[in-house]
Design a protein around this motif. Sequence first.
Motif: not given
Length: 437
Positions: A279-291, A320-331
């Motif tokens: 969850v932390i990885f996905a949140s941080s990655l989605l913040y980068i474009p907005a920043l 959708a991206l948030y959910f997919l990133l969480i699943v990816f980073f979990a694996f």
Amino acid sequence: MLTAFARAFKTPDLRKKLLFTLGIVVAYRVGTHVPIPGVDYKSVQQCVDEASGNQSLFGLINMFSGGALLQITIFALGIMPYITASIILQLLTVVIPRLEALKKEGQAGTAKITQYTRYLTVALAILQGTGLVATARSGSLFSGCSVASSIVPNRDIFTTIVMVICMTAGTALVMWLGELITDRGIGNGMSILMFISIAATFPSALWSIKKQGDLANGWIEFGTVIAIGLVMVGLVVFVEQAQRRIPVQYAKRMIGRRSYGGTSTYIPLKVNQAGVIPVIFASSLLYIPALIVQFSNSTAGWANWVKQNLADTAAPVHIALYFLLIVFFAFFYVAISFNPEEVADNMKKYGGFIPGIRAGRPTAEYLSYVLNRITWPGSLYLGLIALVPTMALAGFGANQNFPFGGTSILIIVGVGLETVKQIESQLQQRNYEGFLR
């Protein structure tokens, strides 16, 4: 849980540890309200009131700092630099052979890695502190605030350096306080400070939901959110405790005249093996474009697309991206944190085997198969829990203010369960009567 704390207070040495931990927590919370030099505190308070908790870009770091980030205090960065440094070192352990060798050396190697983590924490604190000061000076920290540009009245280089030094020193002090809790308190110091930082935002978040409600002056919405939060806590506790136990047997070995082995045990594989890291990885990655868009002040087409689809947490693309990133980073995190081949080699070395599975490579393949099977429900569970504030509770006007969702609820429950287990284990060590029955 309350019974464990009550029994701990009746034990003199545990009572001292609990009171010492409480004193450290009080000192930490006091530091989150002490502003750094060079900041106009009245302007900051005015911007915080106008923002009304809608700082989505800095919401994650602000949550981990207990609300100190947007207050620009000496503990503004909180424990986020330490968390980032720990994650980086853990990832580098898989890549750099030297760090992997240190990890296998036991306590001495762990102490060395901890020292590297401290150095990296200070370096990250300098970078993040510089970025926060630059953002506050430009007025981008509170976009839309009428006095955002006057938060830092004096913009000379000396004032900027002093502000960065104060924030870096505050991060180092937080790291030291966490280690004090680990050494002289009840243990798990950094996690407890993280717990306190998140829990400190609950009262204001709940009260804002009450003020925004319309039914019975907001009390209906307030009670409903509390009830949903309790249900979510029960669900998270149930899933966090769930595990798949792989049975392991050790063959008997004769060494001299003595017989060794012949015992049975199990390998616990948790359903949520990755914890809150995805969850932390996905949140941080989605913040980068907005920043990037916020700092560049661009009005191009790509910038508008990012604002509408990535910066807006209620946008379908963001969800959708948030959910997919969480699943990816979990694996991804499970793959680098649990090595089936290493576990299988250790079992083979000491004469262990899984019933019905040959030792060596078949055991590694079986563990990998089981791990992939249980990671799927764990990753989907993480994604659904993280999306609760956005999807299910938007009708209450909660959104970012909803405290019982996403990263916060996972950390609160995880740290709470771990702390209770530590207290109960220390109580068992002092209660010899239970072992003699």
